[in-house]
Design a protein around this motif. Sequence first.
Motif, PDB file in Angstrom:
ATOM      1  N   THR B  43       0.815  -1.218   0.000  1.00 38.04           N
ATOM      2  CA  THR B  43       0.000   0.000   0.000  1.00 38.04           C
ATOM      3  C   THR B  43       0.848   1.269   0.000  1.00 38.04           C
ATOM      4  N   THR B  44       1.870   1.300   0.834  1.00 39.01           N
ATOM      5  CA  THR B  44       2.703   2.504   0.927  1.00 39.01           C
ATOM      6  C   THR B  44       3.382   2.791  -0.406  1.00 39.01           C
ATOM      7  N   ALA B  45       3.983   1.764  -0.986  1.00 43.60           N
ATOM      8  CA  ALA B  45       4.676   1.941  -2.261  1.00 43.60           C
ATOM      9  C   ALA B  45       3.710   2.445  -3.321  1.00 43.60           C
ATOM     10  N   ALA B  46       2.523   1.863  -3.353  1.00 35.43           N
ATOM     11  CA  ALA B  46       1.538   2.270  -4.349  1.00 35.43           C
ATOM     12  C   ALA B  46       1.122   3.725  -4.149  1.00 35.43           C
ATOM     13  N   GLU B  47       0.921   4.119  -2.888  1.00 33.39           N
ATOM     14  CA  GLU B  47       0.497   5.496  -2.619  1.00 33.39           C
ATOM     15  C   GLU B  47       1.581   6.506  -3.029  1.00 33.39           C
ATOM     16  N   ILE B  48       2.831   6.134  -2.882  1.00 39.66           N
ATOM     17  CA  ILE B  48       3.907   7.038  -3.318  1.00 39.66           C
ATOM     18  C   ILE B  48       3.936   7.103  -4.843  1.00 39.66           C
ATOM     19  N   LEU B  49       3.963   5.930  -5.465  1.00 37.98           N
ATOM     20  CA  LEU B  49       4.114   5.902  -6.927  1.00 37.98           C
ATOM     21  C   LEU B  49       2.936   6.562  -7.646  1.00 37.98           C
ATOM     22  N   LYS B  50       1.737   6.437  -7.063  1.00 34.01           N
ATOM     23  CA  LYS B  50       0.564   7.103  -7.654  1.00 34.01           C
ATOM     24  C   LYS B  50       0.780   8.606  -7.779  1.00 34.01           C
ATOM     25  N   ARG B  51       1.597   9.118  -6.857  1.00 37.36           N
ATOM     26  CA  ARG B  51       1.824  10.578  -6.832  1.00 37.36           C
ATOM     27  C   ARG B  51       3.041  11.005  -7.652  1.00 37.36           C
ATOM     28  N   CYS B  52       3.758  10.023  -8.192  1.00 30.97           N
ATOM     29  CA  CYS B  52       4.918  10.364  -9.024  1.00 30.97           C
ATOM     30  C   CYS B  52       4.464  10.635 -10.451  1.00 30.97           C
ATOM     31  N   THR B  53       3.869  11.794 -10.634  1.00 25.56           N
ATOM     32  CA  THR B  53       3.283  12.127 -11.926  1.00 25.56           C
ATOM     33  C   THR B  53       4.069  13.214 -12.642  1.00 25.56           C
ATOM     34  N   GLY B  54       5.098  13.744 -11.958  1.00 26.65           N
ATOM     35  CA  GLY B  54       5.827  14.864 -12.524  1.00 26.65           C
ATOM     36  C   GLY B  54       5.199  16.205 -12.132  1.00 26.65           C
ATOM     37  N   GLU B  55       4.036  16.150 -11.453  1.00 28.77           N
ATOM     38  CA  GLU B  55       3.344  17.370 -11.033  1.00 28.77           C
ATOM     39  C   GLU B  55       3.660  17.703  -9.563  1.00 28.77           C
ATOM     40  N   SER B  56       3.547  16.680  -8.707  1.00 25.86           N
ATOM     41  CA  SER B  56       3.746  16.914  -7.273  1.00 25.86           C
ATOM     42  C   SER B  56       5.227  16.978  -6.929  1.00 25.86           C
ATOM     43  N   THR B  57       5.546  17.842  -5.985  1.00 23.89           N
ATOM     44  CA  THR B  57       6.926  17.859  -5.487  1.00 23.89           C
ATOM     45  C   THR B  57       7.084  16.765  -4.449  1.00 23.89           C
ATOM     46  N   THR B  58       8.326  16.406  -4.197  1.00 24.60           N
ATOM     47  CA  THR B  58       8.604  15.398  -3.182  1.00 24.60           C
ATOM     48  C   THR B  58       8.036  15.842  -1.830  1.00 24.60           C
ATOM     49  N   ALA B  59       8.144  17.142  -1.538  1.00 26.96           N
ATOM     50  CA  ALA B  59       7.628  17.670  -0.270  1.00 26.96           C
ATOM     51  C   ALA B  59       6.120  17.457  -0.174  1.00 26.96           C
ATOM     52  N   ASN B  60       5.407  17.726  -1.273  1.00 32.89           N
ATOM     53  CA  ASN B  60       3.954  17.518  -1.292  1.00 32.89           C
ATOM     54  C   ASN B  60       3.594  16.052  -1.071  1.00 32.89           C
TER      55      ASN B  60
END
Lengths: 382, 94
Positions: B43-60
Motif C-alpha cells: 500500500t505505501t509503495a503504491a500510494e507514493i508511486l501514484k503521486r509520481c506524476t511529474g506534477e507533485s513535489t517530493t515535499a507535497n
Amino acid sequence: MAKDGFEVSLDGQGKPMWLVLELTYRCPLKCVWCNNPLDFDQYGKKELSTEEWKRVLREGRELGALQLGFSGGEPMLRDDIEELVAEAERLGYYTNLITSGVGLTPERLKALKQVGLKQIQLSLQSANRDLTDELVGARAHDLKVEVARMIKAEGFPMVLNVPIFRQNIDQVDKILALAEDIGVDYLELANIQYYNWALLNRDELLPTREQIELAEAAVNAARQRSGQKMTIYFVIPDYYETRPKACMNGWGTIHLTIAPDGAALPCQEVRVIEGLEFPTVREHSLDWLWNDSPLFKKFRSDEWMKEPCRTCDEKEKDFGGCRCQAFLLTGDATNTDPACAKSPHHHVIEMAISKTRQKHHEPRPLVRRQIGAVTTMFMAQK
Amino acid sequence: MSEHFHFQPEDRPRLDSKYLLRWEKSQDAYVLLYPEGVIKLNTTAAEILKRCTGESTTANIATELKALFVYNADIENSIYKFLEITHGKGWIRS
C-alpha cells in the motif's frame, strides 16, 4: 520501507500470470536454433480463428493473467494481430509483441501503437549483415535494424533479444554498440536453450566456457558504460551451470502457453515429452485446462520427484529443473534435469561440453528450420 | 547503479514511461507492469508511486503520505529512501 517489502514478489498465487499466445508457427526465417516443434508445418490448418483467440484472451484475464505475449512463429503473419491487441488492451493485459521484425511495416507499427500495444521484443542475431543473413537463412539483417529504429521512432519501449551461440558470441561487443546506437531499453543476450532445432544442431552451436567468460566480461564493461540507459541481461546456458534453471518458475505455476492449434501448454517445448495428452481450448475451458487437466497437474507439486530431487534441499529453488530437458536427455521426464551436477545423468551434459573443447573438430552442416529439412513421419503421434 | 540520486523536496518525480501502474483486482493490489515484468506493490509503495506524476513535489508527496499513514512517525525518511531506491531501479525519473 524498503525492508517491509515494497517490491512484493509475485508468486501468482496459483494464477497464470503470464499468458503467451503462439499465434502461428509460420515464419519466413529458417533459424537453426528455432524452438518451434520439428513438425511445425503440421499446424497451419489447425490455427485458431480470431474469435477463438479472443475467447482465450477473455478466459485468460478471468483466470488472472496480466502479462500477455503475442509470439509464434512470426506473429505478424497473422493479419488479425491489431484486432487481438485491441481486445487484449480492452481486457487490461500488458501487451508484448515478440517478433522477428519481418512484416512490421511503418503502417502496422502505427496501427499497433494506436490500439495500445505496450512493448515490442525484436530479435537480432548479430551486428553483421552476412552473419545474420546466414544464421536466419534469409536477407533479414538490414530490415531488422531498420525495424528496430522504426520501433524507437514510434516511441515503444523495446527489448532487443539476441540469441547467443558459438557463431555470434565473440561479437557481443559489437552487438552492445549497435544496441546502444539504436537506443534499445532492454538488451537480452540470451544463450539459446537446447530443444527442438537447437538440440539438432547443438554440437555446432554450444559455445566454449572461455567464450562465455569473455562475453560476460564485455557485458559487465557495457553495464558500467551505459548506466541506466539500457538494461542488459546476460543469460548463460544451463549446460555451464551446476544447478538447473528454475524452469517456468515451476510447472503450471505462473506460465500458460497456447499453441497455434489451441493446445494449452505449461511451456512451449512440452510437446517433446512422449506419453502426455495435450487438450485444446477448442474442447475445454481455459479454467479447466489450467486448474484441472492431467497435463497441468502432472508435475505441479513435487510428488513426481525421484532422487536426488526428492530429498534435495534445493528443490524449492529450482523444482528439479526442466521436465522437457530431463526427457530429451535421459528418456524420463521424472528424472532430475541432467544440467544439475547432482543428477546421475550429468555426464550427458559434460559430454556435450567436452565436444566444444575438441581440437580436431570436424564441422557439420547446420539443419535449417524449414519444411522438408527433416522427416517427422516416424516421430510419435501427438 | 553506483551513484545514488538524492531527491530534494522541490523535485518532481515521475514514473518512467516504460512502467504502468494500475489496480489489479485479481491480486487485490496495485501492480507495476513493464516489459516482461510485474511487481506487486504494497500500500505505501503504491500510494507514493501514484503521486509520481511529474506534477507533485517530493515535499507535497511526503505531506500527503504523512496524512495517510499517521501511525508511521518516520515515514518522511522512508519516502526519500524509497524514491532513491526506485530511481536506481529505473522505475522513476527525477
